[in-house]
Design a protein around this motif. Structure first.
Motif, short mmCIF file in Angstrom:
data_model
loop_
_atom_site.label_atom_id
_atom_site.label_comp_id
_atom_site.label_asym_id
_atom_site.label_seq_id
_atom_site.Cartn_x
_atom_site.Cartn_y
_atom_site.Cartn_z
N VAL A 28 8.50 -1.85 -0.42
CA VAL A 28 9.02 -1.20 -1.61
C VAL A 28 7.92 -0.89 -2.78
CG1 VAL A 28 10.60 -1.49 -3.65
CG2 VAL A 28 11.44 -1.78 -1.07
N VAL A 29 7.07 -2.26 -2.84
CA VAL A 29 6.15 -2.28 -3.85
C VAL A 29 5.05 -1.24 -3.66
CG1 VAL A 29 4.46 -3.79 -5.08
CG2 VAL A 29 6.50 -4.48 -4.62
N THR A 30 4.63 -1.19 -2.33
CA THR A 30 3.59 -0.43 -1.76
C THR A 30 3.93 1.23 -2.05
OG1 THR A 30 2.84 -1.89 -0.05
CG2 THR A 30 2.04 0.45 0.24
N GLY A 31 4.94 1.44 -1.60
CA GLY A 31 5.57 3.06 -1.80
C GLY A 31 5.61 3.14 -3.11
N TRP A 32 6.25 2.39 -4.02
CA TRP A 32 6.20 2.83 -5.56
C TRP A 32 4.71 2.88 -6.05
CZ3 TRP A 32 9.70 5.09 -8.24
CH2 TRP A 32 10.94 5.05 -7.77
N MET A 33 3.80 2.03 -5.65
CA MET A 33 2.50 2.16 -6.02
C MET A 33 1.86 3.34 -5.68
SD MET A 33 1.11 -1.81 -5.88
CE MET A 33 -0.60 -1.29 -6.35
N LEU A 34 1.94 3.72 -4.46
CA LEU A 34 1.15 4.84 -3.72
C LEU A 34 1.94 6.21 -4.36
CD1 LEU A 34 1.11 3.99 0.05
CD2 LEU A 34 -0.81 4.07 -1.52
N SER A 35 3.41 6.34 -4.50
CA SER A 35 3.99 7.30 -5.09
C SER A 35 3.30 7.62 -6.43
CB SER A 35 5.22 7.05 -5.22
OG SER A 35 6.04 8.34 -5.63
#
Length: 398
Positions: free
Chosen positions: A253-260
């Motif tokens: 989740v954290v990775t997804g939000w950071m990349l997005s």
């Protein structure tokens, strides 16, 4: 929608100002990239449109609601009836407020042509009487921009053409999923290659050129804007398959939000004071809008599966609901509101940051007030009628 209004307000205000050199100065500022790259707002609309069309179709088909539309037919006949039904629904849903506003544009621009001290920004007083039927058929982007009536209607034409293509793919996917998926991949790669070639052959430089510089070659053409819609369709199918339920680790989740977030901010501000070569410019032009849609799709997936946090709370806030319901009419109305402001004056506007902020806020509020009226008068009755005629509604009544 606010982002769209901001971009259009700035474009028109600069055109009718007495200090056009101001634009050269503000374009050097970092935050002005927000306005310059406002074109990505349209990709958000395309992506969301693809998500909704795909998700609703698969969910409706899974419930068997489409069987009542096809009345027990099979094969090609069943698919054809579905296709006609989907097109008829969209045409009825969009056209009444659209044609009303087109008429208002034609009459008002003809009046301004004869009475304003300024020339109209486009030739609507000539094009609308001659080519209005292209708008009614949603094919106006297939013709030269010089002949276009209601210039901002390019989005409706592209989105409708995507809808037609999407409907065919979705109907095919119901019985031949792999074939439909393969067709989507082919269309996606074809769009990338076409956009890249057009950008390369015209020496388009995204970092320094006006984003509307190649309007009639790249900006408004369906074959260059298809990517975000197809990404949205894939996202809609994914949400249907998982039934909007998915377990994700905290790291994911954290990775997804950071990349997005990084992708979205990078696309808006990443080319500040950067010059790209011919090849890299072509690649950027062809892929950037699709990459934007992928980042938007993550936000939709995260919010739909319970990992949206404060972002989901904001996007789902009750106070935004009435505004979201008139987004379509706000899009139709706002450019006319902007034109009315500048063409009613008898002298150029002297722009500054404070003046531009006042103009933008006034036009935004006025656009939404008028959009409520247009929606209640032309859109809401059609939506209510379609709900009454829907198969689910008829079954309940019977």
């Amino acid at each position: 929608m606010v982002w769209v209004i901001l971009g259009h307000a700035c474009i028109v205000a600069f055109k009718y100002s007495d200090n056009p050199e101001l634009r050269k100065e503000v374009e050097k500022e970092f935050l002005f990239q927000t306005v310059t790259n406002g074109t990505y707002s349209v990709d958000t609309f395309f992506c969301i449109g693809g998500i909704l069309v795909s998700f609703i179709y698969f969910r409706t088909n899974a419930k068997g609601s489409l069987d009542r539309l096809t009345q027990g037919t099979r094969g090609f006949t069943s698919g054809f009836l579905q296709f006609i039904g989907l097109l008829a629904y969209r045409f009825a849903r969009l056209t009444a407020p659209y044609m009303f506003m087109l008429g208002v544009v034609q009459v008002s621009m003809k009046w301004f042509y004869h009475n304003s001290v300024y020339e109209p920004p486009t030739d609507d007083h000539i094009n609308c009487p001659n080519y209005w039927w292209r708008n009614a058929l949603y094919i106006n982007t297939l013709f030269p921009v010089e002949q276009m009536c209601m210039l901002w209607s390019w989005y409706l034409a592209d989105d409708s053409q995507f809808y037609v293509l999407g409907a065919i793919i979705l109907i095919l996917a119901a019985s031949h999923f792999k074939t439909a998926a393969g067709a989507m991949v082919v269309f996606l790669f074809s769009s990338w290659m076409t956009t890249g070639y057009i950008a390369w052959s015209n020496n388009h430089a995204p970092s320094s050129d006006d984003p509307l510089a190649l309007f009639d070659k790249i900006y408004d053409k369906p074959w260059t804007r298809l990517g975000p819609y197809l990404i949205g369709m894939a996202t809609g199918w994914f949400l249907f398959k998982i039934d909007c339920r998915m377990k994700m680790s905290k790291v994911t989740v954290v990775t997804g939000w950071m990349l997005s977030s990084g992708v979205l901010l990078g696309l808006i501000y990443g080319l500040y004071n950067t010059e790209l070569g011919p090849i890299s410019s072509a690649v950027y032009s062809s892929l950037s809008h699709t990459v934007w849609a992928i980042a938007i799709s993550w936000i939709v997936i995260a919010c739909s599966t319970g990992y949206g946090g404060y972002v989901n709370s904001l996007l789902s806030a009750t106070i935004l609901y009435p505004f979201s319901r008139v987004t379509y009419c706000a899009y139709l109305v706002h450019p006319l509101v902007i034109r009315f402001l500048v063409m009613h004056t008898d002298h150029p506007i002297h722009l500054g940051k404070d003046m531009m902020a006042i103009i933008f806020l006034g036009q935004m509020v006025s656009s939404y007030l008028l959009s409520f009226v247009v929606s209640l008068t032309f859109e809401a009755p059609i939506v209510t009628m379609l709900k009454i005629l829907a198969p689910n509604k008829r079954k309940k009544i019977q």
